[in-house]
Design a protein around this motif. Structure first.
Motif: not given
Length: 405
Positions: A352-377
């Motif tokens: 999450x931290x690496x993606x947030x740093x390289x994408x310019x998104x906040x750490x909270x938005x990145x966690x929110x996106x991938x946790x929602x992806x885990x819920x879908x799985x």
């Protein structure tokens, strides 16, 4: 209609070929104009060549050895034992300083140099020349030698030429041998000047003459003027060889290229022209016969977008929202691997931290996106609203990378 056009084309082609061959026939059979090029070359039989004089020198000077020199005087006179009368005749002669110095040494040893050319400014011998111009078009030129043995006979010349006279001479060492000028319709002399001199130098002599045309075929074969040529040549010594210069010549004494050989013969020249014309006709008509219209090929359309839409509609109509979501998550992970160069094998806090740093998104938005992806799985089925929410989160994530927040 097409057959009619082909027939007309053939008629035009035949007429064109007949016209070309008719022109070639007329050109090849008409009388060739006289070549008045001032070559002064011993091999040339044209009017201003010196073929006749070169052939007759041996009979005019039977006791002299006639030698043809085809190399520069600077090279020929390297041998200081050379003897003779070095005979130069050409429209223009330009000796280098080192070369003329060898001619001076050659004359000083007791030899002669005869130079016949238009205009010569020889500072070493204090000679200068300029052009003598007639005042009226109806005036005729005259030449006269001052030696009493020639009885004061005057000669003329009926071809245009550059009449040069000496304006400066070394009077102490120079003897005037001939003059030239112009006579008007009333037989009155309007212009006059010196055109032939003898200059003593050391043990030998320089003979300087400004009318080289007197030695050409045209003049030497003239019923009267040939005597003028003989009178001038009478000054040449008979006890030493005559060295005929074949190097300084305006014309070419030998063929230097295959094309010059072809164009030098009338029959070969027209054969060459006919071959060129034949090739041209072949290219024009044969090329036209073989040419075909090129069909326009419409390029294949890019069906990728249509194909994608079709597949999406199939999934949507069957309400397979879970499969669509899984594909979108897979494309998201591929996007992160390619664009951000981050491995997606392990999805954890470090990820999450690496993606947030390289994408310019906040750490909270990145966690929110991938946790929602885990819920879908973890779900077997998802609703239409959940699919829309997943798509919104992914699009927001990508837009931040492309355009910033």
């Amino acid at each position: 209609m097409a057959n009619k056009l082909d027939k007309k084309t053939k008629i035009y082609a035949v007429l064109f070929v007949l016209l070309i061959f008719g022109y070639i026939y007329l050109e090849s059979t008409k009388k060739q104009p006289i070549n008045w090029f001032p070559s002064f070359v011993a091999k040339h039989k044209i009017p201003l060549g010196t073929y006749v004089l070169n052939k007759e020198l041996s009979s005019i000077f039977p006791s002299n050895n006639i030698e043809t020199v085809a190399i520069p005087p600077y090279v020929y006179l390297q041998d200081s034992t050379r003897t003779g009368t070095y005979f130069f005749v050409d429209e223009a002669l330009n000796f280098g300083d080192a070369e003329f110095l060898r001619l001076l040494k050659f004359v000083a040893r007791g030899n002669d140099v005869f130079i016949s050319t238009h205009g010569m400014n020889i500072d070493t011998l204090n000679f200068e020349t300029e052009r003598l111009v007639s005042k009226n078009l109806d005036e005729k030129v005259f030449f006269k030698q001052l030696n009493k043995a020639f009885k004061g006979i005057e000669y003329s010349y009926d071809r245009p030429f550059i009449n040069q006279v000496f304006t400066k001479i070394d009077t102490l060492n120079t003897t005037v041998l001939g003059i030239t000028g112009y006579i008007n319709a009333n037989e009155e002399r309007t212009e006059e000047g010196i055109n032939f001199v003898k200059h003593s130098y050391g043990k030998g002599n320089f003979y300087l003459h400004t009318f080289p045309e007197v030695f050409t075929n045209y003049n030497t074969l003239h019923e009267i003027n040939h005597q003028h040529t003989a009178n001038i040549l009478s000054y040449l010594r008979e006890d030493i060889p005559i060295l005929w210069d074949a190097y300084y010549k305006t014309g070419k004494s030998k063929i230097t290229s295959p094309l010059q050989y072809l164009l030098g013969s009338k029959h070969l020249k027209w054969a060459y022209y006919m071959a060129l014309i034949g090739i041209l006709v072949f290219v024009i008509f044969e090329g036209k016969r073989k040419q075909r219209s090129i069909p326009i090929i419409t390029p294949l359309k890019n069906q990728t977008v249509a194909f994608t839409r079709t597949i999406a509609n199939m999934y949507f109509e069957k309400q397979e929202h879970k499969n669509i979501a899984e594909h979108k998550i897979s494309y998201l992970l591929e996007f992160i691997r390619v664009k951000l160069h981050i491995q997606t094998i392990k999805i954890d806090a470090v990820f999450y931290e690496n993606v947030a740093l390289r994408s310019g998104n906040s750490l909270e938005d990145v966690e929110k996106l991938f946790k929602f992806c885990d819920a879908i799985h973890l779900k077997n089925q998802i609703t239409n609203e959940e699919l829309i929410k997943l798509n919104s989160l992914i699009e927001k994530f990508k837009k931040t990378i492309q355009y910033g927040k």
